[in-house]
Design an enzyme around this catalytic site. Structure first.
Site, PDB file in Angstrom:
ATOM      1  N   ASP A 131      -2.286 -12.428   5.236  1.00 26.15           N
ATOM      2  CA  ASP A 131      -3.345 -13.111   5.978  1.00 26.15           C
ATOM      3  C   ASP A 131      -4.663 -12.992   5.211  1.00 26.15           C
ATOM      4  O   ASP A 131      -5.367 -13.979   4.981  1.00 26.15           O
ATOM      5  CB  ASP A 131      -3.480 -12.481   7.376  1.00 26.15           C
ATOM      6  CG  ASP A 131      -4.593 -13.107   8.194  1.00 26.15           C
ATOM      7  OD1 ASP A 131      -4.703 -14.346   8.182  1.00 26.15           O
ATOM      8  OD2 ASP A 131      -5.345 -12.353   8.833  1.00 26.15           O
ATOM      9  N   ASP A 171      -5.508  -3.218  -2.249  1.00 20.65           N
ATOM     10  CA  ASP A 171      -6.945  -3.183  -2.566  1.00 20.65           C
ATOM     11  C   ASP A 171      -7.191  -3.705  -3.978  1.00 20.65           C
ATOM     12  O   ASP A 171      -8.085  -4.515  -4.229  1.00 20.65           O
ATOM     13  CB  ASP A 171      -7.529  -1.776  -2.355  1.00 20.65           C
ATOM     14  CG  ASP A 171      -6.722  -0.670  -3.024  1.00 20.65           C
ATOM     15  OD1 ASP A 171      -5.586  -0.922  -3.469  1.00 20.65           O
ATOM     16  OD2 ASP A 171      -7.228   0.475  -3.087  1.00 20.65           O
ATOM     17  N   LYS A 192       0.887  -1.170   0.000  1.00 22.92           N
ATOM     18  CA  LYS A 192       0.000   0.000   0.000  1.00 22.92           C
ATOM     19  C   LYS A 192       0.922   1.216   0.000  1.00 22.92           C
ATOM     20  O   LYS A 192       0.862   2.077   0.889  1.00 22.92           O
ATOM     21  CB  LYS A 192      -0.923  -0.052   1.244  1.00 22.92           C
ATOM     22  CG  LYS A 192      -2.046   0.964   1.231  1.00 22.92           C
ATOM     23  CD  LYS A 192      -3.153   0.670   0.226  1.00 22.92           C
ATOM     24  CE  LYS A 192      -4.156   1.823   0.187  1.00 22.92           C
ATOM     25  NZ  LYS A 192      -5.205   1.634  -0.842  1.00 22.92           N
TER      26      LYS A 192
HETATM   27  C1  IPM Z   1      -3.618 -17.538   9.725  1.00 24.27           C
HETATM   28  C2  IPM Z   1      -4.505 -17.220  10.901  1.00 24.27           C
HETATM   29  C3  IPM Z   1      -3.635 -16.624  11.996  1.00 24.27           C
HETATM   30  C4  IPM Z   1      -3.044 -15.340  11.474  1.00 24.27           C
HETATM   31  C5  IPM Z   1      -4.326 -16.402  13.339  1.00 24.27           C
HETATM   32  C6  IPM Z   1      -5.002 -17.649  13.857  1.00 24.27           C
HETATM   33  C7  IPM Z   1      -3.354 -15.880  14.369  1.00 24.27           C
HETATM   34  O1  IPM Z   1      -5.539 -16.387  10.519  1.00 24.27           O
HETATM   35  O2  IPM Z   1      -2.662 -18.310   9.891  1.00 24.27           O
HETATM   36  O3  IPM Z   1      -3.899 -17.037   8.636  1.00 24.27           O
HETATM   37  O4  IPM Z   1      -3.684 -14.294  11.513  1.00 24.27           O
HETATM   38  O5  IPM Z   1      -1.920 -15.389  10.991  1.00 24.27           O
HETATM   39 MG    MG Z   2      -5.659 -16.104   8.398  1.00 22.66          MG
END
Ligand code: IPM
Ligand code: MG
Length: 366
Positions: free
Chosen positions: A249, A225, A193
């Site tokens: 994530d 985005d 970003k």
């Molecule tokens: C992932 C999960 C984890 C993260 C959580 C459970 C801490 O969502 O491995 O993608 O956010 O990394």
């Molecule tokens: Mg995750």
């Protein structure tokens, strides 16, 4: 002499204890076909560790991982631990494994198995042949940046997290991504970003600065985005994507859904020395835990990644992946990958039956 492979199993919470034993059994069979023996040690992490050992990441669990060639994790978390303070939540166990074992490189492939094209929420022609690898930075960024917390400021509370990356953190994850792209289709898209966040402006600069060293890789950049939008518009434009912890994530959940179900997506979290923690991207799914309804395939595919990235046994990896493809071709499906239903030759089965089908498949291929 028989090679003995040491794996620490971390079933964790929710559906974790249902899917991990299946992946271990499949792994054991695949390794035996290579003449290798599997030695498994179980350890606690997450909510079960809070209940049984007083905290989400017991010291013995870290020690067990350090003594192993690799670790296989199910999932952590559940509603019963949700209102605990942040540092005593199950997720802290997972985050602590990542930081203590320096698992900075998270590989999340989103690969469409042809029989599942119907199960994707996108049209089959948009996803058929889909093969994306998301490389997510896993030990830095806003997940770990300081200061963090909830503080008082002008008579009200403020929540603070810090998005921070040092050059060396950006460089080492970018190199992992460039190397992987060079072995695939040679296209790397770095997601940031940079139009708003200085930390990712630096990210873009550091990644760009490495491009000359990888002439076989075509590097592009995309704002996060837009990347989210492009993933659901035309996902096949991507080969390898590299991004920071938080964007990775989010984008990896999006990419996972393209393949039909979160229940299909494996991951590898790697340290510089080759040690890896392997885990499905899906969570603990408390709503279906204990019902023999979970899809074990993401965990099984994580075991395949273990063979490839930590054990140096690509043939065993290919056998496991072949068994997954085989059971899907035979029409076997857990509930999450049934798709619209009404397809000929498709049969809904439970977690255990899926495990047995995988073992039969892998044994018949021996
Ligand atoms: C992932 C999960 C984890 C993260 C959580 C459970 C801490 O969502 O491995 O993608 O956010 O990394
Ligand atoms: Mg995750």
């Amino acid at each position: 002499m028989t090679r003995v492979i040491k794996v620490t199993a971390l079933p964790g919470d929710g559906i974790g204890p249902e899917v991990v034993p299946i992946a271990i059994a499949v792994l054991r069979t695949a390794l035996a076909q290579d003449g290798a023996a599997l030695e498994v040690r179980e350890a606690l992490v997450g909510g079960c560790a809070i209940d049984q050992a007083g905290g989400p990441l017991p010291e013995e669990t870290l020690a067990a991982c350090r003594a192993a060639d690799a670790a296989l994790l199910g999932a952590v978390g559940g509603p019963q631990w949700e209102d605990r303070p942040m540092d005593q939540r199950p997720e802290k166990g997972l985050l602590g494994l990542r930081s203590n074992l320096e698992l900075f490189a998270n590989l999340r492939p989103a690969l469409l198995f042809p029989p599942l094209a119907q199960a994707s929420s996108l049209k089959p022609e948009l996803v058929s042949g889909l093969d994306i690898l998301i490389v997510r930075e896993l030990t830095g960024g806003i997940y770990f940046g300081e200061p963090r917390g909830i503080f008082f400021e002008d008579n009200e509370r403020v929540g603070v997290n810090t998005y921070k990356y040092a050059e060396h953190e950006i460089e080492r994850i970018a190199r992992v991504a460039f190397d992987l792209a060079a072995k695939r289709q040679g296209r790397l898209c770095s997601v940031d970003k940079a139009n708003v966040l200085e930390a990712t402006d630096l990210w873009r600069e550091v990644v760009s600065g490495l491009a000359d060293e990888y002439p076989q890789v075509a590097l592009s950049h995309m704002y996060v985005d837009n990347a989210g939008m492009q993933l659901v518009r035309a996902p096949k434009q991507f080969d390898v994507m590299v991004t920071g912890n938080m964007f990775g994530d989010i984008l990896s959940d999006v990419a996972a859904m393209l393949t039909g179900s979160l229940g299909m997506l494996p991951s590898a979290s790697l340290a510089a020395d080759g040690f890896g923690l392997y885990e499905p991207v899906h969570g603990s799914a408390p709503d279906i835990a204990g019902q023999d309804a979970a899809n074990p395939l993401a965990t099984v595919l994580s075991a395949a990644m273990m063979c490839r990235y930590s054990l140096g046994l690509p043939a065993a990896a290919a056998r496991i992946e072949g068994a997954v493809d085989g059971v899907l071709r035979r029409g076997l499906r857990t509930a999450d990958i049934l798709g619209g239903g009404g397809q000929d030759g498709v049969e809904q089965i439970g977690t255990k039956a899926m495990g047995e089908a995988l073992l039969a498949e892998i044994e018949s291929g021996a």
